[in-house]
Enzyme design. Structure first.
Site, mmCIF file in Angstrom:
data_model
loop_
_atom_site.group_PDB
_atom_site.id
_atom_site.type_symbol
_atom_site.label_atom_id
_atom_site.label_comp_id
_atom_site.label_asym_id
_atom_site.label_seq_id
_atom_site.Cartn_x
_atom_site.Cartn_y
_atom_site.Cartn_z
ATOM 1 C CG ASN A 32 4.943 7.373 -3.819
ATOM 2 O OD1 ASN A 32 4.013 6.569 -3.201
ATOM 3 N ND2 ASN A 32 4.842 7.349 -5.110
ATOM 4 C CB CYS A 67 -2.009 3.557 -1.653
ATOM 5 S SG CYS A 67 -0.953 2.536 -0.627
ATOM 6 N N GLY A 68 -3.810 0.562 -2.331
ATOM 7 C CA GLY A 68 -4.681 -0.254 -1.686
ATOM 8 C C GLY A 68 -4.490 -0.624 -0.153
ATOM 9 C CG ASN A 69 -1.083 -3.236 1.376
ATOM 10 O OD1 ASN A 69 -2.068 -3.720 1.565
ATOM 11 N ND2 ASN A 69 0.055 -3.361 0.481
ATOM 12 C CG HIS A 84 -0.481 -1.475 -10.907
ATOM 13 N ND1 HIS A 84 0.586 -1.630 -10.026
ATOM 14 C CD2 HIS A 84 -1.480 -0.591 -10.325
ATOM 15 C CE1 HIS A 84 -0.083 -1.125 -8.811
ATOM 16 N NE2 HIS A 84 -1.046 -0.216 -9.101
ATOM 17 C CD GLU A 95 3.974 0.403 -3.458
ATOM 18 O OE1 GLU A 95 3.357 1.477 -3.312
ATOM 19 O OE2 GLU A 95 3.921 -0.535 -2.472
ATOM 20 C CB CYS A 103 2.008 -3.069 -3.841
ATOM 21 S SG CYS A 103 1.195 -1.913 -4.979
ATOM 22 N N GLY A 104 -1.371 -3.254 -2.300
ATOM 23 C CA GLY A 104 -2.580 -3.859 -2.723
ATOM 24 C C GLY A 104 -3.124 -3.643 -4.063
ATOM 25 C CB THR A 105 -2.995 -0.624 -6.340
ATOM 26 O OG1 THR A 105 -1.853 -0.219 -6.113
ATOM 27 C CG2 THR A 105 -4.139 0.260 -5.544
ATOM 28 N N GLY A 106 -1.040 -3.197 -6.590
ATOM 29 C CA GLY A 106 -0.425 -4.131 -7.215
ATOM 30 C C GLY A 106 -1.021 -5.711 -7.197
#
Length: 277
Positions: free
Chosen positions: A66, A75-77, A161, A210, A219-222
């Site tokens: 971070n 981190c998905g993105n 999350h 985040e 946020c991909g995982t979000g």
């Protein structure tokens, strides 16, 4: 030394990509903070490193830091940008790439249209997996935050999350509540806080505060966490289009025993070199 890097973005969620396969560097926390500064450094939401795998079954090791210098699990993105980066830099010729992360293995697939599909694994709702302090796994948990009584869903997508359903995501107090939820003592490793508005059974709007970063454009995982909770609550059905401030992602989750898939874009912004003392 001069450190070579590539700036990339996925729906406005921006990353500094560093190849530590062909160049050597050791990044300290304070150096990452300096690089993250948008006025005096490169500027990014997360710094991502490509490293040789420790597991011979994997293609690469994927590490995520971070802007405050803390290392996180997933981190998905960033995963989508990671796939495009290693392919475009010719670190691999594979279109299906297996990477190890702090949150577990990921499989990244570069599609013919240039978008990247990521096998995000199975959502994990058990509080101990998040981690979250609770006596049992429930679809909704009561949480007192900043003088308000909230009901949230919690889930791990390889990182923690918390999800709050709101009527209007534009009016949601993301900065105030997001910061308070992130550092709530019931989340011992802090948490990413999502604010979800249900539009239809296959479309949501989402904003995410985040952990260690603040609100980001995507946020991909979000997005995965929001869809996982929305399906669990009986509000959504797969596939779900997730509209974030930076753009749209497609999330698929066929049933509770299946893994989740996220599909979206990943684009290069520029290459650069920066002195690293």
């Amino acid at each position: 030394m001069l450190l070579q890097f590539t700036k990339m973005q996925g729906l406005g969620n921006d990353f500094m990509m560093i190849d530590l396969v062909t160049q050597r560097a050791r990044l300290e926390t304070e150096q990452i903070r300096q690089l993250a500064d948008r006025h005096f450094g490169v500027g990014f939401d997360q710094l991502l490193t490509v490293e040789p795998p420790r597991d011979p079954e994997m293609d690469f090791r994927y590490r995520i830091y971070n802007a405050d210098g803390s290392e996180v699990e997933n981190c998905g993105n960033g995963a989508r940008c990671f796939a495009r980066f290693v392919y475009d830099q010719r670190l691999t010729h594979k279109r299906e790439i297996r990477v190890e992360t702090q949150g577990g293995p990921l499989t990244l697939m570069i599609e013919e249209d240039g978008r990247v599909r990521v096998d995000m694994g199975k959502p994990r709702f058990e509080p101990v997996e998040v981690p979250f302090s609770a006596e049992q796994d429930l679809p909704l948990h009561a949480l007192d935050v900043d003088g308000e009584h909230l009901e949230i869903g919690v889930v791990s997508m390889g990182n923690p999350h918390a999800l709050l359903r709101v009527d209007d995501v534009d009016a949601a107090p993301v900065a105030r509540l997001g910061s308070a939820i992130e550092r709530h003592p019931r989340f011992p490793r802090r948490v990413n806080a999502g604010f979800m508005q249900v539009v239809t059974r296959q479309e949501i709007r989402l904003r995410v505060f985040e952990r260690g970063v603040g609100e980001t454009l995507a946020c991909g995982t979000g997005a995965c966490a929001a869809v996982a909770n929305g399906i669990r609550w009986g509000l959504l059905e797969s596939p779900v289009e997730v509209e974030l401030p930076g753009g749209r992602l497609t999330i698929e989750w066929s049933d509770k025993d299946a893994t989740m898939f996220m599909t979206g874009p990943a684009l290069k912004v520029f290459d650069g070199r920066v002195p690293l003392s």
